[in-house]
Design a protein around this motif. Structure first.
Motif, PDB file in Angstrom:
ATOM      1  N   ILE A 102      12.171  15.491 -22.509  1.00  0.00           N
ATOM      2  CA  ILE A 102      12.614  14.207 -21.975  1.00  0.00           C
ATOM      3  C   ILE A 102      12.676  13.170 -23.086  1.00  0.00           C
ATOM      4  O   ILE A 102      13.651  12.407 -23.200  1.00  0.00           O
ATOM      5  CB  ILE A 102      11.673  13.733 -20.845  1.00  0.00           C
ATOM      6  CG1 ILE A 102      11.743  14.697 -19.652  1.00  0.00           C
ATOM      7  CG2 ILE A 102      12.037  12.327 -20.395  1.00  0.00           C
ATOM      8  CD1 ILE A 102      10.752  14.363 -18.553  1.00  0.00           C
ATOM      9  N   MET A 103      11.667  13.145 -23.941  1.00  0.00           N
ATOM     10  CA  MET A 103      11.628  12.170 -25.032  1.00  0.00           C
ATOM     11  C   MET A 103      12.652  12.489 -26.113  1.00  0.00           C
ATOM     12  O   MET A 103      13.344  11.598 -26.617  1.00  0.00           O
ATOM     13  CB  MET A 103      10.225  12.116 -25.624  1.00  0.00           C
ATOM     14  CG  MET A 103       9.193  11.517 -24.700  1.00  0.00           C
ATOM     15  SD  MET A 103       7.565  11.334 -25.489  1.00  0.00           S
ATOM     16  CE  MET A 103       7.015  13.045 -25.552  1.00  0.00           C
ATOM     17  N   THR A 104      12.779  13.770 -26.479  1.00  0.00           N
ATOM     18  CA  THR A 104      13.699  14.157 -27.550  1.00  0.00           C
ATOM     19  C   THR A 104      15.147  13.921 -27.153  1.00  0.00           C
ATOM     20  O   THR A 104      15.954  13.418 -27.944  1.00  0.00           O
ATOM     21  CB  THR A 104      13.495  15.641 -27.914  1.00  0.00           C
ATOM     22  OG1 THR A 104      12.149  15.840 -28.341  1.00  0.00           O
ATOM     23  CG2 THR A 104      14.435  16.061 -29.029  1.00  0.00           C
ATOM     24  N   ALA A 105      15.479  14.311 -25.926  1.00  0.00           N
ATOM     25  CA  ALA A 105      16.861  14.168 -25.458  1.00  0.00           C
ATOM     26  C   ALA A 105      17.186  12.751 -25.019  1.00  0.00           C
ATOM     27  O   ALA A 105      18.363  12.395 -24.892  1.00  0.00           O
ATOM     28  CB  ALA A 105      17.115  15.141 -24.309  1.00  0.00           C
ATOM     29  N   GLY A 106      16.153  11.937 -24.782  1.00  0.00           N
ATOM     30  CA  GLY A 106      16.387  10.573 -24.305  1.00  0.00           C
ATOM     31  C   GLY A 106      17.107  10.551 -22.982  1.00  0.00           C
ATOM     32  O   GLY A 106      17.947   9.697 -22.711  1.00  0.00           O
ATOM     33  N   MET A 107      16.751  11.495 -22.118  1.00  0.00           N
ATOM     34  CA  MET A 107      17.555  11.760 -20.928  1.00  0.00           C
ATOM     35  C   MET A 107      16.706  11.759 -19.668  1.00  0.00           C
ATOM     36  O   MET A 107      15.943  12.691 -19.425  1.00  0.00           O
ATOM     37  CB  MET A 107      18.247  13.120 -21.090  1.00  0.00           C
ATOM     38  CG  MET A 107      19.223  13.484 -20.001  1.00  0.00           C
ATOM     39  SD  MET A 107      20.290  14.876 -20.506  1.00  0.00           S
ATOM     40  CE  MET A 107      19.117  16.123 -21.004  1.00  0.00           C
ATOM     41  N   PRO A 108      16.817  10.733 -18.835  1.00  0.00           N
ATOM     42  CA  PRO A 108      16.137  10.770 -17.539  1.00  0.00           C
ATOM     43  C   PRO A 108      16.844  11.746 -16.614  1.00  0.00           C
ATOM     44  O   PRO A 108      17.969  12.179 -16.871  1.00  0.00           O
ATOM     45  CB  PRO A 108      16.294   9.334 -17.032  1.00  0.00           C
ATOM     46  CG  PRO A 108      17.592   8.880 -17.625  1.00  0.00           C
ATOM     47  CD  PRO A 108      17.661   9.535 -18.986  1.00  0.00           C
ATOM     48  N   THR A 109      16.189  12.120 -15.532  1.00  0.00           N
ATOM     49  CA  THR A 109      16.857  12.900 -14.486  1.00  0.00           C
ATOM     50  C   THR A 109      18.041  12.087 -13.977  1.00  0.00           C
ATOM     51  O   THR A 109      17.902  10.907 -13.647  1.00  0.00           O
ATOM     52  CB  THR A 109      15.879  13.192 -13.342  1.00  0.00           C
ATOM     53  OG1 THR A 109      14.805  13.973 -13.851  1.00  0.00           O
ATOM     54  CG2 THR A 109      16.563  13.937 -12.216  1.00  0.00           C
ATOM     55  N   HIS A 110      19.219  12.701 -13.925  1.00  0.00           N
ATOM     56  CA  HIS A 110      20.410  11.952 -13.545  1.00  0.00           C
ATOM     57  C   HIS A 110      21.413  12.861 -12.853  1.00  0.00           C
ATOM     58  O   HIS A 110      21.304  14.087 -12.900  1.00  0.00           O
ATOM     59  CB  HIS A 110      21.051  11.297 -14.777  1.00  0.00           C
ATOM     60  CG  HIS A 110      21.554  12.293 -15.776  1.00  0.00           C
ATOM     61  ND1 HIS A 110      20.722  12.934 -16.661  1.00  0.00           N
ATOM     62  CD2 HIS A 110      22.804  12.778 -16.021  1.00  0.00           C
ATOM     63  CE1 HIS A 110      21.425  13.751 -17.413  1.00  0.00           C
ATOM     64  NE2 HIS A 110      22.683  13.688 -17.037  1.00  0.00           N
ATOM     65  N   PHE A 111      22.400  12.240 -12.222  1.00  0.00           N
ATOM     66  CA  PHE A 111      23.451  12.971 -11.516  1.00  0.00           C
ATOM     67  C   PHE A 111      24.716  12.137 -11.550  1.00  0.00           C
ATOM     68  O   PHE A 111      24.690  10.942 -11.900  1.00  0.00           O
ATOM     69  CB  PHE A 111      23.042  13.255 -10.065  1.00  0.00           C
ATOM     70  CG  PHE A 111      22.944  12.024  -9.203  1.00  0.00           C
ATOM     71  CD1 PHE A 111      23.967  11.677  -8.324  1.00  0.00           C
ATOM     72  CD2 PHE A 111      21.831  11.191  -9.277  1.00  0.00           C
ATOM     73  CE1 PHE A 111      23.882  10.547  -7.529  1.00  0.00           C
ATOM     74  CE2 PHE A 111      21.733  10.053  -8.492  1.00  0.00           C
ATOM     75  CZ  PHE A 111      22.765   9.729  -7.609  1.00  0.00           C
TER      76      PHE A 111
END
Length: 247
Positions: A170-179
């Protein structure tokens, strides 16, 4: 990914994802709103590599020996159907989002489905040799109510198996759960960071004994499915914990 809510005070180490690591800048919605909006395309977008393939790799659970399981945050019923396919006798599911429960009901893998918060499921205590939670924990501000409720539900010598997104990914990708919403807008769902140590602390505090811990890294299978993830190769993407209730 399952849905739920928690009204408990966040744990000391919990961080709201968007405040620190979000590189996407998507508009953020709450869990129930998000999964209601995602339900139509959920099955198309969630990869088995993220959760059920990780469950299948675990050494401790003997799935076929469980006569009954509680599926906490059951979503559309993916995990419940997988559990039944492994020989679990019966599965009861709990989720907060009515639209997800509707899909689970149509799937038919669960004996009982309940709309409830995962901290207060309404299921019978001590009744489940197996409790499972898949792709849920990143939406909880505090892990402790989930671990306590799972402990209450578990039968003596029962297992609690939790699999979710690894905080490092989550931290590395900078990506929250999303749709992708119906209008094409990329939309994030409220995401919290819980480190591996936070899980260990919450589990031990609830009375669990850790029996297995697996961190699944981005490798060939992931890169074949998502070539752009080559840059994440070697980064742990999923974490799975197997806890035992020592009687």
């Amino acid at each position: 990914m399952a849905t739920h809510s928690s009204h408990s005070r966040p744990s000391q180490h919990s961080q709201t994802f968007s405040a620190h690591f979000d590189t996407r800048g998507y508009p953020v919605v709450d869990v129930r709103t998000g999964y209601a909006g995602w339900v139509e395309r959920y099955e198309e977008t969630v990869e088995d590599l993220m959760d059920v393939d990780v469950l299948a790799s675990l050494a401790v659970p003997r799935w076929h020996e469980a006569v009954r399981a509680a599926d906490l945050g059951c979503g559309t019923g993916r995990t419940g159907a997988w559990l039944r396919g492994q020989g679990v006798g019966a599965v009861d599911g709990v989720d907060l989002t009515p639209q997800m429960l509707e899909r689970a009901r149509a799937r038919g893998a669960h004996e009982k489905l309940i709309e409830a918060d995962l901290a207060h499921t309404g299921l019978s205590g001590g009744a489940y040799p197996l409790v499972v939670t898949s792709l849920v924990d990143e939406h909880l501000p505090d892990l402790r109510p989930l671990y306590r409720e799972a402990f209450r539900l578990a039968a003596p010598d029962g297992l609690f198996v939790l699999v979710g997104l690894h905080p490092q990914f989550i931290m590395t990708a900078g990506m929250p759960t999303h749709f992708t919403a119906a209008d094409g807008t990329e939309t994030a769902i409220t995401t919290h960071l819980h480190y591996v140590g936070d899980h260990v602390a919450a589990g031990l505090a609830a009375g669990w004994t850790l029996a297995e811990l697996r961190e699944e890294k981005v490798g060939d299978a992931w890169v074949a499915r998502k070539p752009k993830w080559e840059r994440y190769r070697g980064v742990p993407v999923s974490a799975a914990y197997v806890w035992r209730k020592i009687s």
